[in-house]
Write an enzyme that holds these catalytic residues in place. Structure first.
Site, short mmCIF file in Angstrom:
data_model
loop_
_atom_site.label_atom_id
_atom_site.label_comp_id
_atom_site.label_asym_id
_atom_site.label_seq_id
_atom_site.Cartn_x
_atom_site.Cartn_y
_atom_site.Cartn_z
N LYS A 97 0.87 -1.18 0.00
CA LYS A 97 0.00 0.00 0.00
C LYS A 97 0.91 1.23 0.00
CE LYS A 97 -1.52 2.94 2.04
NZ LYS A 97 -1.38 4.39 1.69
N ALA A 141 2.07 5.29 -0.48
CA ALA A 141 1.48 6.54 -0.01
C ALA A 141 0.58 7.13 -1.10
CB ALA A 141 2.56 7.53 0.37
N GLU A 194 9.82 1.36 10.57
CA GLU A 194 10.84 2.37 10.28
C GLU A 194 10.14 3.71 10.41
OE1 GLU A 194 14.13 -0.18 9.41
OE2 GLU A 194 13.91 1.95 9.86
N CYS A 245 13.64 11.08 6.89
CA CYS A 245 13.61 10.67 8.31
C CYS A 245 14.96 10.83 8.97
CB CYS A 245 13.18 9.21 8.40
SG CYS A 245 14.25 8.15 7.44
N GLU A 272 9.61 16.89 14.42
CA GLU A 272 10.27 16.48 13.16
C GLU A 272 9.88 17.52 12.11
OE1 GLU A 272 8.97 12.73 11.44
OE2 GLU A 272 11.03 12.30 10.90
#
Ligand SMILES: NC(=O)c1ccc[n+]([C@@H]2O[C@H](COP(=O)([O-])OP(=O)(O)OC[C@H]3O[C@@H](n4cnc5c(N)ncnc54)[C@H](O)[C@@H]3O)[C@@H](O)[C@H]2O)c1
Ligand SMILES: O=C[C@H](O)CS(=O)(=O)O
Length: 486
Positions: A182, A184, A258, A292, A390
């Site tokens: 799946k 994004a 992750e 990330c 973040e």
């Protein structure tokens, strides 16, 4: 075939289930937009729990034949896949930039990285060894095999829409598993293009299935709750990772997560300052700050802080923002309006809390609605919201520290633990600080350490498990112990 012909052949407006290009059972679709200019690229199926259940059934049906293949046979098919990815690199990179926005130079690097992951796990496929064990009783013969875990669900993010697929699907297939992906909602085309090439490489029907949906919740719930799915591999935000962790409890699925990061980038006064500046440019602004492992907090020792800022600001002036396919552009837009709003709100809140805008701080409407200026915020304190947020944008948050112990304390003062970086020439400090940093990965005097050979992953709320390296394939295997008594 020209690159544009390859692009046309690889851009799909259908998802891929059981070896066929299909529409949603509902017939509904959603739009895939180019973030650089908000133009429509194509429509893809708006699929639901029902479509997902069918894809899981297809993966289950394909599993026996795929896992019964010899490791060598699976390896050869993966090697062919890697070869086709390399042969279509420019087209795949173009599709990536169209749907995600990053500069073409970064897209090319990402696609090359995908081919490297696929080739790496093609080679790992033939090294899935077990153990023979010392007999625990006279007359026994005892051994352990590593066997494929079964049907795998892979849910992936928009910021690396090509390599995050390869980093999950390649080890899964190498292990003998089948997969339901799946991708994004902002970037499904790269997953569909990679799957097209996997089918061309000889991956049989049902081994790789792709479900597209404009939100992840309904499809994700089916992937978590369906008992046929034995493994979920997720890359994305920590918030969604926690939802998936809870949802998978009902079927005790094996999970790889992750998740998000809050990387410290520590510059000590004894560092090579020019190298530190170049490193901070590379790992702060890569993908316009949407990774990330981006430097989320630049921690600079107070004695060199002002000189660092001057050099850093000068280096930023060498970068060029624009549409990722345009010649000379080094940095593209943010992924969508929601991302721009999030970054803009964070910068404004940080200014209200006392930050100084050393440069930037605003959107760039002249380029497009999703562009944000290269920004440096200084005079920051760790009690400001940005310290624990973040950023996920081209905003460098610069903090001062006095000494080594304060630097380590600031660096570790976060629930995240993915990537971290430090610049120093002091050998003792390298080992002291590296070991003190509570992160899955540490870059010393370099921000460039990610490749297929590296155990990529985090600790604390940055995730569970590792991708890549000799360890990555274990996420898709189960140990099977047999004791034979004569
Ligand atoms: N650790 C890593 O390797 C890594 C790599 C890339 C991105 N990330 C993280 O991902 C985040 C940015 O990516 P993003 O915005 O796509 O993350 P996200 O968590 O919003 O979405 C990731 C994927 O999860 C799906 N999703 C969203 N809600 C869901 C739900 N309720 N159930 C099931 N699936 C759902 C999305 O559709 C998407 O496919 C950042 O936090 C970044 O740090 C981590
Ligand atoms: O966003 C995080 C990605 O995992 C970065 S990388 O492709 O692994 O470097």
């Amino acid at each position: 075939m020209t690159v544009s012909d390859q692009v046309k052949a690889l851009i799909h407006n259908q998802s891929f289930v059981n070896g066929e290009w299909v529409n949603a059972l509902s017939g509904k679709t959603f739009s895939v937009i180019n973030p650089a200019n908000n133009e429509l690229i194509t429509e893809v199926p708006e699929q639901t729990q029902e479509d997902t259940s069918a894809a899981i059934a297809a993966a289950e049906a394909a599993l026996p034949a795929w896992k019964e293949l010899t490791a060598k046979s699976r390896s050869l098919i993966l090697k062919r896949w890697a070869q086709l990815v390399n042969e279509n690199l420019e087209a795949l990179a173009t599709i990536l930039t169209l749907e995600q926005g990053k500069a073409l130079v970064e897209s090319r690097a990402e696609v090359a990285s995908s081919a490297n992951y696929i080739e790496w796990f093609a080679n790992e496929a033939i090294r899935i060894n077990g153990d023979t064990l010392p007999r625990s009783a006279n007359g026994n013969f005892e051994y352990m095999q590593k066997l494929p875990i079964g049907v795998v669900a892979a849910i992936t993010p928009w910021n690396f829409p090509n390599s995050m697929i390869a980093r999950k699907v390649a080890p899964a297939l190498a292990a003998g598993c089948t997969v339901v992906i799946k991708p994004a909602e902002d970037t499904p085309l790269s997953a569909l293009a990679l799957t097209h090439l996997a089918a061309d490489a000889g991956v049989p029907a049902g081994v790789i299935n792709v479900i597209t949906a404009s939100t992840g919740a309904e499809v994700g719930l089916e992937l978590c709750k369906n008992p046929t799915v034995k493994k979920l591999s997720f890359t994305g935000s920590t918030a969604v990772g926690k939802i998936l962790l809870e949802q998978c409890a009902s079927t005790v699925k094996k999970l790889s997560l992750e998740l998000g990061g809050n990387a410290p980038f520590i510059v000590f006064e004894d560092a090579d300052l020019d190298a530190a500046v170049q490193g901070a440019i590379a790992i702060k602004f890569y993908n316009s700050g949407q990774t990330c492992i981006c430097a989320n907090r630049l921690l600079v020792q107070e004695s060199i802080h002002d000189e660092f800022l001057e050099k850093y600001n000068a280096a930023i002036n060498q970068m060029v923002q624009g549409h990722g396919l345009e010649e000379g552009v080094s940095h593209g837009p943010l992924i969508n309006e929601k991302a721009i709003t999030k970054v803009q709100s964070l910068v404004e809140a940080t200014i209200k809390q006392g930050a100084t805008v050393y440069r930037g701080g605003k959107v760039l409407p002249e380029l497009g609605s999703n562009f944000f200026q290269f920004t440096i915020l200084s005079d920051l304190a760790k009690d400001m919201d940005i310290f624990s947020s973040e950023i996920f944008g081209p905003v460098a948050a610069v903090y001062k520290f006095r000494d080594e112990s304060e630097a380590v304390a600031m660096a570790n003062d976060t629930p995240y633990g993915l990537a971290s970086y430090l610049y120093t020439k002091d050998t003792g400090r390298i080992f002291r600080v590296s070991e003190a940093l509570e992160y899955g990965m540490v870059g010393v005097n370099t921000p460039k350490f990610v490749s297929e050979t590296v155990p990529f992953g985090g600790v604390k709320e940055s995730g569970i498990g590792r991708e890549g390296s000799v360890h990555g394939i274990d996420e898709f295997l189960e140990m099977h112990y047999v004791c034979i008594s004569a």
